[in-house]
Write a protein that holds these residues in place. Sequence first.
Motif, PDB file in Angstrom:
ATOM      1  N   ILE A   1       0.846  -1.188   0.000  1.00 19.19           N
ATOM      2  CA  ILE A   1       0.000   0.000   0.000  1.00 19.19           C
ATOM      3  C   ILE A   1       0.880   1.236   0.000  1.00 19.19           C
ATOM      4  O   ILE A   1       2.003   1.221   0.534  1.00 19.19           O
ATOM      5  CB  ILE A   1      -0.941  -0.006   1.227  1.00 19.19           C
ATOM      6  CG1 ILE A   1      -1.995   1.080   1.084  1.00 19.19           C
ATOM      7  CG2 ILE A   1      -0.167   0.182   2.536  1.00 19.19           C
ATOM      8  CD1 ILE A   1      -3.098   1.004   2.120  1.00 19.19           C
ATOM      9  N   SER A   2       0.416   2.294  -0.639  1.00 17.41           N
ATOM     10  CA  SER A   2       1.172   3.550  -0.649  1.00 17.41           C
ATOM     11  C   SER A   2       0.677   4.426   0.498  1.00 17.41           C
ATOM     12  O   SER A   2      -0.525   4.633   0.658  1.00 17.41           O
ATOM     13  CB  SER A   2       0.946   4.296  -1.973  1.00 17.41           C
ATOM     14  OG  SER A   2       1.569   3.622  -3.028  1.00 17.41           O
ATOM     15  N   CYS A   3       1.591   4.942   1.290  1.00 17.19           N
ATOM     16  CA  CYS A   3       1.231   5.787   2.433  1.00 17.19           C
ATOM     17  C   CYS A   3       1.737   7.197   2.206  1.00 17.19           C
ATOM     18  O   CYS A   3       2.894   7.395   1.848  1.00 17.19           O
ATOM     19  CB  CYS A   3       1.849   5.236   3.721  1.00 17.19           C
ATOM     20  SG  CYS A   3       1.149   3.666   4.200  1.00 17.19           S
ATOM     21  N   ILE A   4       0.839   8.166   2.449  1.00 19.33           N
ATOM     22  CA  ILE A   4       1.198   9.585   2.317  1.00 19.33           C
ATOM     23  C   ILE A   4       1.042  10.217   3.684  1.00 19.33           C
ATOM     24  O   ILE A   4       0.020  10.014   4.364  1.00 19.33           O
ATOM     25  CB  ILE A   4       0.273  10.302   1.311  1.00 19.33           C
ATOM     26  CG1 ILE A   4       0.392   9.643  -0.078  1.00 19.33           C
ATOM     27  CG2 ILE A   4       0.621  11.778   1.217  1.00 19.33           C
ATOM     28  CD1 ILE A   4      -0.599  10.163  -1.086  1.00 19.33           C
ATOM     29  N   LEU A   5       2.047  10.969   4.091  1.00 18.87           N
ATOM     30  CA  LEU A   5       2.015  11.622   5.404  1.00 18.87           C
ATOM     31  C   LEU A   5       1.497  13.037   5.239  1.00 18.87           C
ATOM     32  O   LEU A   5       1.975  13.783   4.373  1.00 18.87           O
ATOM     33  CB  LEU A   5       3.423  11.638   6.002  1.00 18.87           C
ATOM     34  CG  LEU A   5       3.545  12.250   7.401  1.00 18.87           C
ATOM     35  CD1 LEU A   5       2.862  11.371   8.434  1.00 18.87           C
ATOM     36  CD2 LEU A   5       4.995  12.478   7.772  1.00 18.87           C
ATOM     37  N   LEU A   6       0.520  13.411   6.070  1.00 14.86           N
ATOM     38  CA  LEU A   6      -0.004  14.776   6.087  1.00 14.86           C
ATOM     39  C   LEU A   6       0.615  15.510   7.271  1.00 14.86           C
ATOM     40  O   LEU A   6       0.536  15.022   8.404  1.00 14.86           O
ATOM     41  CB  LEU A   6      -1.529  14.767   6.240  1.00 14.86           C
ATOM     42  CG  LEU A   6      -2.335  14.183   5.082  1.00 14.86           C
ATOM     43  CD1 LEU A   6      -3.803  14.082   5.461  1.00 14.86           C
ATOM     44  CD2 LEU A   6      -2.200  15.043   3.836  1.00 14.86           C
ATOM     45  N   THR A   7       1.212  16.672   7.014  1.00 13.75           N
ATOM     46  CA  THR A   7       1.868  17.386   8.096  1.00 13.75           C
ATOM     47  C   THR A   7       1.798  18.872   7.859  1.00 13.75           C
ATOM     48  O   THR A   7       1.662  19.331   6.710  1.00 13.75           O
ATOM     49  CB  THR A   7       3.339  16.942   8.227  1.00 13.75           C
ATOM     50  OG1 THR A   7       3.968  17.710   9.264  1.00 13.75           O
ATOM     51  CG2 THR A   7       4.109  17.157   6.934  1.00 13.75           C
ATOM     52  N   GLN A   8       1.915  19.613   8.984  1.00 11.08           N
ATOM     53  CA  GLN A   8       2.009  21.069   8.865  1.00 11.08           C
ATOM     54  C   GLN A   8       3.475  21.495   8.799  1.00 11.08           C
ATOM     55  O   GLN A   8       3.765  22.622   8.459  1.00 11.08           O
ATOM     56  CB  GLN A   8       1.384  21.737  10.096  1.00 11.08           C
ATOM     57  CG  GLN A   8      -0.109  21.520  10.219  1.00 11.08           C
ATOM     58  CD  GLN A   8      -0.636  22.130  11.491  1.00 11.08           C
ATOM     59  OE1 GLN A   8       0.066  22.229  12.502  1.00 11.08           O
ATOM     60  NE2 GLN A   8      -1.881  22.557  11.470  1.00 11.08           N
ATOM     61  N   SER A   9       4.371  20.572   9.122  1.00 14.41           N
ATOM     62  CA  SER A   9       5.774  20.932   9.312  1.00 14.41           C
ATOM     63  C   SER A   9       6.572  20.777   8.028  1.00 14.41           C
ATOM     64  O   SER A   9       6.298  19.907   7.199  1.00 14.41           O
ATOM     65  CB  SER A   9       6.371  20.048  10.405  1.00 14.41           C
ATOM     66  OG  SER A   9       7.766  20.148  10.417  1.00 14.41           O
ATOM     67  N   HIS A  10       7.596  21.666   7.894  1.00 17.58           N
ATOM     68  CA  HIS A  10       8.530  21.551   6.765  1.00 17.58           C
ATOM     69  C   HIS A  10       9.872  20.956   7.225  1.00 17.58           C
ATOM     70  O   HIS A  10      10.875  21.097   6.553  1.00 17.58           O
ATOM     71  CB  HIS A  10       8.791  22.942   6.163  1.00 17.58           C
ATOM     72  CG  HIS A  10       7.570  23.516   5.498  1.00 17.58           C
ATOM     73  ND1 HIS A  10       7.308  23.364   4.147  1.00 17.58           N
ATOM     74  CD2 HIS A  10       6.534  24.229   6.001  1.00 17.58           C
ATOM     75  CE1 HIS A  10       6.170  23.976   3.849  1.00 17.58           C
ATOM     76  NE2 HIS A  10       5.665  24.506   4.948  1.00 17.58           N
ATOM     77  N   SER A  11       9.852  20.315   8.391  1.00 12.68           N
ATOM     78  CA  SER A  11      11.102  19.848   9.006  1.00 12.68           C
ATOM     79  C   SER A  11      11.801  18.790   8.151  1.00 12.68           C
ATOM     80  O   SER A  11      11.183  17.825   7.715  1.00 12.68           O
ATOM     81  CB  SER A  11      10.783  19.277  10.389  1.00 12.68           C
ATOM     82  OG  SER A  11      11.797  18.415  10.808  1.00 12.68           O
ATOM     83  N   THR A  12      13.102  18.994   7.946  1.00  9.34           N
ATOM     84  CA  THR A  12      13.897  18.029   7.171  1.00  9.34           C
ATOM     85  C   THR A  12      14.007  16.706   7.919  1.00  9.34           C
ATOM     86  O   THR A  12      13.945  15.624   7.324  1.00  9.34           O
ATOM     87  CB  THR A  12      15.307  18.592   6.900  1.00  9.34           C
ATOM     88  OG1 THR A  12      15.192  19.891   6.331  1.00  9.34           O
ATOM     89  CG2 THR A  12      16.078  17.695   5.960  1.00  9.34           C
ATOM     90  N   SER A  13      14.156  16.790   9.220  1.00 10.22           N
ATOM     91  CA  SER A  13      14.319  15.548   9.987  1.00 10.22           C
ATOM     92  C   SER A  13      13.041  14.713   9.913  1.00 10.22           C
ATOM     93  O   SER A  13      13.081  13.479   9.839  1.00 10.22           O
ATOM     94  CB  SER A  13      14.687  15.853  11.434  1.00 10.22           C
ATOM     95  OG  SER A  13      13.638  16.575  12.052  1.00 10.22           O
ATOM     96  N   LEU A  14      11.878  15.390   9.939  1.00  7.89           N
ATOM     97  CA  LEU A  14      10.609  14.663   9.814  1.00  7.89           C
ATOM     98  C   LEU A  14      10.525  14.005   8.452  1.00  7.89           C
ATOM     99  O   LEU A  14      10.100  12.855   8.318  1.00  7.89           O
ATOM    100  CB  LEU A  14       9.426  15.607  10.028  1.00  7.89           C
ATOM    101  CG  LEU A  14       8.047  14.988   9.802  1.00  7.89           C
ATOM    102  CD1 LEU A  14       7.767  13.898  10.841  1.00  7.89           C
ATOM    103  CD2 LEU A  14       6.934  16.053   9.859  1.00  7.89           C
ATOM    104  N   LEU A  15      10.992  14.746   7.444  1.00 15.47           N
ATOM    105  CA  LEU A  15      10.962  14.202   6.084  1.00 15.47           C
ATOM    106  C   LEU A  15      11.839  12.967   5.978  1.00 15.47           C
ATOM    107  O   LEU A  15      11.425  11.941   5.430  1.00 15.47           O
ATOM    108  CB  LEU A  15      11.443  15.291   5.109  1.00 15.47           C
ATOM    109  CG  LEU A  15      11.497  14.918   3.637  1.00 15.47           C
ATOM    110  CD1 LEU A  15      10.101  14.609   3.114  1.00 15.47           C
ATOM    111  CD2 LEU A  15      12.103  16.054   2.808  1.00 15.47           C
ATOM    112  N   LEU A  16      13.029  13.046   6.566  1.00 15.21           N
ATOM    113  CA  LEU A  16      13.936  11.887   6.516  1.00 15.21           C
ATOM    114  C   LEU A  16      13.343  10.708   7.270  1.00 15.21           C
ATOM    115  O   LEU A  16      13.406   9.554   6.816  1.00 15.21           O
ATOM    116  CB  LEU A  16      15.305  12.268   7.110  1.00 15.21           C
ATOM    117  CG  LEU A  16      16.176  13.170   6.241  1.00 15.21           C
ATOM    118  CD1 LEU A  16      17.397  13.638   7.028  1.00 15.21           C
ATOM    119  CD2 LEU A  16      16.618  12.442   4.982  1.00 15.21           C
ATOM    120  N   GLN A  17      12.779  10.998   8.416  1.00 13.02           N
ATOM    121  CA  GLN A  17      12.189   9.922   9.209  1.00 13.02           C
ATOM    122  C   GLN A  17      11.033   9.281   8.454  1.00 13.02           C
ATOM    123  O   GLN A  17      10.838   8.065   8.478  1.00 13.02           O
ATOM    124  CB  GLN A  17      11.699  10.487  10.547  1.00 13.02           C
ATOM    125  CG  GLN A  17      11.424   9.410  11.582  1.00 13.02           C
ATOM    126  CD  GLN A  17      10.900  10.015  12.877  1.00 13.02           C
ATOM    127  OE1 GLN A  17      10.828  11.232  13.036  1.00 13.02           O
ATOM    128  NE2 GLN A  17      10.506   9.167  13.794  1.00 13.02           N
TER     129      GLN A  17
END
Lengths: 100, 493
Positions: free
Chosen positions: B44-60
């Motif tokens: 399944i393809s999972c898409i994360l919805l976030t308010q943050s532009h954090s690089t660390s969140l993106l990497l995680q």
Amino acid sequence: MKATIEDSHLTLSFEEVLTSTTVQRLRRQFIQALDEAASVLCVNADISQVEMIDSQGLNFIIGMFNDARARGKDFRLCGASEANRRLFAIVNLQEYVNLS
Amino acid sequence: MQSVRDLVRNPKWECFDCALIAEKINGKPGLECIAWLLQHDPHISCILLTQSHSTSLLLQAMRTGVCDVLVTPLDPQTTSHCLERALNLARNRRGLINVSLQARDARELHKRVVTDINVSSKIVAPVDLRLETAFFPAMEAGGDFIRNFPLDDNRILTISGDVSGHNLSAGFLSAYFLGMCRGMLASHRSPEAIFQEFHDILVEEWNGNNDRYDIPISVSASFLLLDFSSKTISCCCNGAPQPILCDEYLNTSILGECNPPLGWFAGRIAKTVSVAMPESGSIVCYSDGLLDLDDGHHICPLAKADAVLGIPAEESATSGFLRGQRDDVFVHRISWAPNHSKRMRFIRPICNGICHVEKAESIDECQKRWDKALQLSFPGLAKARRMEILLCCREAALNAVEHGSPVKTCQFTIACHGKDRLCVRVHASDWTGFIQNVQKDNRHTPFGMKIIKGYADSIVYDATNNIILLEFLLTASNRMKPPTSIQTVLVQA
């Protein structure tokens, strides 16, 4: 081959096989080392790192012994592994070289 | 989370291809939910919805396995493109799984249609016979095959092949060809006739009418016919690696003639070449996938074949030797020996080749080749014993060329006889005269033969002194052994 001089002893440490493909070059290096260490009284050939010695390697060892003796120096072969000692026993190398 | 668990357990779960999950769900990390979801449904393809532009969140998020991240407030066009990509990704993954399952089903059907018959019990021959086969496909679907067909009156036919490509078409063609073989053999058609007919079908019908493919479909195929009545071996080789025959004197020869694969050029297929069957011997056939294994180390194909035959069937990609295999690998070894003979047992050739001693480095290259072969075939052999054997091989080569041969080459074969006897055969390509008696002179002490006599458990010279056979007991430990047995016999060259 590494050559070091300490207390009138020239120690030659061999870190490769003594076989038909290496002995010509090693013989040249040995003669050069002998020429540069004219004052030493004893030559030690350390073969603890030598994994294989073939028939030409054995002749090289005998050659080193003869050359050293011809220049009035003692020659000792040391550090032989169990496998190499067995080889020396098979070919009776002690008939040709003093083995320590 | 509870509602997601319930959702996954729903039988309609597979209808969902994409999940949008918020960074926080009721205060808990959304990435944990995504990780759990992917564990239960990796496709399944999972898409994360976030308010943050954090690089660390993106990497995680990427490490967790999300396929995309959408930052709120959502832009309709960006969201639409993201969803489309995610849905396509999931559907492709699910589609590939289905194809893979179908390919597996096709392979199982293939096996049921043309079973590999245990032929050794069906052959009535005045020999003990052993058939060993190993097959490690690189992918689920593919066209490599090897099959044994017992024919009447003491004959066994081995057909092996490699269909170009690793897809269902290749698998289908392979099954078609083997089915054709089975049917035509039942009608007593010769293997040559079968191959010629299949070749004509490929050239005229399959490739001739097929304008989808840039490269014609081809089949590298060979057959081997062992006739225990007339004591002949016949081989027809079309584009496949030629089989290697090793007899009880460790003569090795290549069977068949080199020819293009079936389906390439209209006309006649490769000529069938027949040779006399030795009293005891071994034939090794292999696919070209074997030649690619462990490439760059120049390991003899016989050694690789012996190693592959020793790999348990349940291993494959996990096996160190097969790790990274690029193509299907199959190996087939047929061995025979006179019934109840204690002297001649099954032969396992593990290395052959020519040593060109005129180049100083050449003998070192040969020695590496022998060393690799011994390590592959006898991984439990003590290093000291292995070095003794290598030293004897080296001395035999040096002795062969130092004392007379103007050509400065010698042929080598290393093989295992029975369970624990390793034999080395050195054949000088021209008359040399192996020195049998050690003699001294002031300039040079011939230690070579002393070394060989010291380490080998037996030495056999042929009457012309062109061939020397050394035998080593592999179970021998380092010990001061009794004098080596030395014989002079007539050895066939």
